[in-house]
Scaffold this motif. Structure first.
Motif, PDB file in Angstrom:
ATOM      1  N   ALA A  95       0.807  -1.267   0.100  1.00  0.00           N
ATOM      2  CA  ALA A  95       0.001   0.225   0.087  1.00  0.00           C
ATOM      3  C   ALA A  95       0.659   1.256   0.045  1.00  0.00           C
ATOM      4  O   ALA A  95       1.876   1.354   0.672  1.00  0.00           O
ATOM      5  N   TRP A  96       0.432   2.222  -0.524  1.00  0.00           N
ATOM      6  CA  TRP A  96       1.049   3.434  -0.803  1.00  0.00           C
ATOM      7  C   TRP A  96       0.209   4.864  -0.266  1.00  0.00           C
ATOM      8  O   TRP A  96      -1.018   4.619  -0.995  1.00  0.00           O
ATOM      9  N   PRO A  97       0.742   5.795   0.003  1.00  0.00           N
ATOM     10  CA  PRO A  97       0.059   6.997   0.163  1.00  0.00           C
ATOM     11  C   PRO A  97      -0.401   7.476  -1.179  1.00  0.00           C
ATOM     12  O   PRO A  97       0.322   7.443  -2.107  1.00  0.00           O
ATOM     13  N   ALA A  98      -1.574   7.896  -1.304  1.00  0.00           N
ATOM     14  CA  ALA A  98      -1.955   8.575  -2.519  1.00  0.00           C
ATOM     15  C   ALA A  98      -2.784   9.801  -2.212  1.00  0.00           C
ATOM     16  O   ALA A  98      -3.257  10.147  -1.284  1.00  0.00           O
ATOM     17  N   ARG A  99      -2.717  10.671  -3.339  1.00  0.00           N
ATOM     18  CA  ARG A  99      -3.539  12.077  -3.091  1.00  0.00           C
ATOM     19  C   ARG A  99      -3.893  12.552  -4.590  1.00  0.00           C
ATOM     20  O   ARG A  99      -3.192  12.386  -5.540  1.00  0.00           O
ATOM     21  N   LEU A 100      -4.714  13.620  -4.404  1.00  0.00           N
ATOM     22  CA  LEU A 100      -5.147  14.217  -5.642  1.00  0.00           C
ATOM     23  C   LEU A 100      -4.447  15.585  -5.473  1.00  0.00           C
ATOM     24  O   LEU A 100      -4.583  16.254  -4.239  1.00  0.00           O
ATOM     25  N   ASN A 101      -3.710  16.068  -6.430  1.00  0.00           N
ATOM     26  CA  ASN A 101      -2.854  17.162  -6.493  1.00  0.00           C
ATOM     27  C   ASN A 101      -3.379  17.957  -7.625  1.00  0.00           C
ATOM     28  O   ASN A 101      -3.070  17.803  -8.714  1.00  0.00           O
ATOM     29  N   GLY A 102      -4.589  18.789  -7.451  1.00  0.00           N
ATOM     30  CA  GLY A 102      -5.280  19.461  -8.561  1.00  0.00           C
ATOM     31  C   GLY A 102      -6.097  18.325  -9.263  1.00  0.00           C
ATOM     32  O   GLY A 102      -7.008  17.399  -8.683  1.00  0.00           O
ATOM     33  N   GLU A 103      -5.797  18.054 -10.442  1.00  0.00           N
ATOM     34  CA  GLU A 103      -6.469  17.204 -11.326  1.00  0.00           C
ATOM     35  C   GLU A 103      -5.515  15.748 -11.490  1.00  0.00           C
ATOM     36  O   GLU A 103      -6.029  14.968 -12.290  1.00  0.00           O
ATOM     37  N   THR A 104      -4.299  16.042 -10.701  1.00  0.00           N
ATOM     38  CA  THR A 104      -3.392  14.756 -10.991  1.00  0.00           C
ATOM     39  C   THR A 104      -3.497  13.956  -9.870  1.00  0.00           C
ATOM     40  O   THR A 104      -3.447  14.194  -8.706  1.00  0.00           O
ATOM     41  N   VAL A 105      -3.613  12.579 -10.082  1.00  0.00           N
ATOM     42  CA  VAL A 105      -3.299  11.401  -9.143  1.00  0.00           C
ATOM     43  C   VAL A 105      -1.853  11.273  -8.921  1.00  0.00           C
ATOM     44  O   VAL A 105      -1.175  10.954  -9.856  1.00  0.00           O
ATOM     45  N   GLU A 106      -1.498  11.526  -7.540  1.00  0.00           N
ATOM     46  CA  GLU A 106      -0.186  10.884  -7.344  1.00  0.00           C
ATOM     47  C   GLU A 106      -0.024  10.259  -6.075  1.00  0.00           C
ATOM     48  O   GLU A 106      -0.777   9.853  -5.316  1.00  0.00           O
ATOM     49  N   VAL A 107       1.004   9.118  -6.491  1.00  0.00           N
ATOM     50  CA  VAL A 107       1.555   7.981  -5.466  1.00  0.00           C
ATOM     51  C   VAL A 107       2.731   8.356  -4.883  1.00  0.00           C
ATOM     52  O   VAL A 107       3.700   8.785  -5.507  1.00  0.00           O
TER      53      VAL A 107
END
Length: 111
Positions: A95-107
C-alpha cells in the motif's frame, strides 16, 4: 527517508467507488477513489492468495469501520489504509499513500 510523489494518472481516469489499475515502476497498482472524501487509495493489484492481478476489480465496503476491498476470487478483505488482510493477517497487499494534487493523481514512494 525522503518522499517521492509520482504522477500516475488524472482524476478523470478514476471511477468513483470502484478500482482502476495503473502501471508504475514495473508493477500494477489498484487505485480506489472516494469522491465525497476527495480520497484516493493505492494498493497492489496482485492477489496474494491466487497470484492473479484482480484486486482492482474488487468490491469496496466497510468492516468494523475500516474501508476495505474484497478480492474477487477468494473474497478476503484488505484494508485500503495499509493493505492488511482482515481474515488472514499473514496476507497483505503493498500500500502507498495517494493523493489528488489538483487534477493529478499522485502516489508516494519512500526512498
Amino acid at each position: 527517508m525522503s518522499q517521492d510523489w509520482q504522477a500516475l494518472c488524472l482524476r478523470r481516469d478514476l471511477v468513483a467507488h470502484s478500482g482502476v489499475v495503473a502501471w508504475l515502476d514495473g508493477q500494477q497498482i489498484a487505485l480506489f477513489y472516494l469522491p465525497e472524501d476527495e480520497a484516493v487509495y493505492a494498493v497492489g493489484n496482485r492477489d496474494p492468495r491466487s497470484g492473479a492481478n484482480v484486486i482492482g476489480r474488487g468490491i469496496l465496503g466497510r468492516m468494523a469501520g475500516e474501508l476495505v476491498v474484497a478480492s474477487p476470487l477468494y473474497k478476503q478483505h484488505f484494508r485500503l489504509r495499509d493493505g492488511s488482510c482482515v481474515e488472514q493477517p499473514a496476507e497483505h497487499l503493498p500500500a502507498w499513500p495517494a493523493r489528488l494534487n489538483g487534477e493529478t493523481v499522485e502516489v508516494c514512494f519512500t526512498a
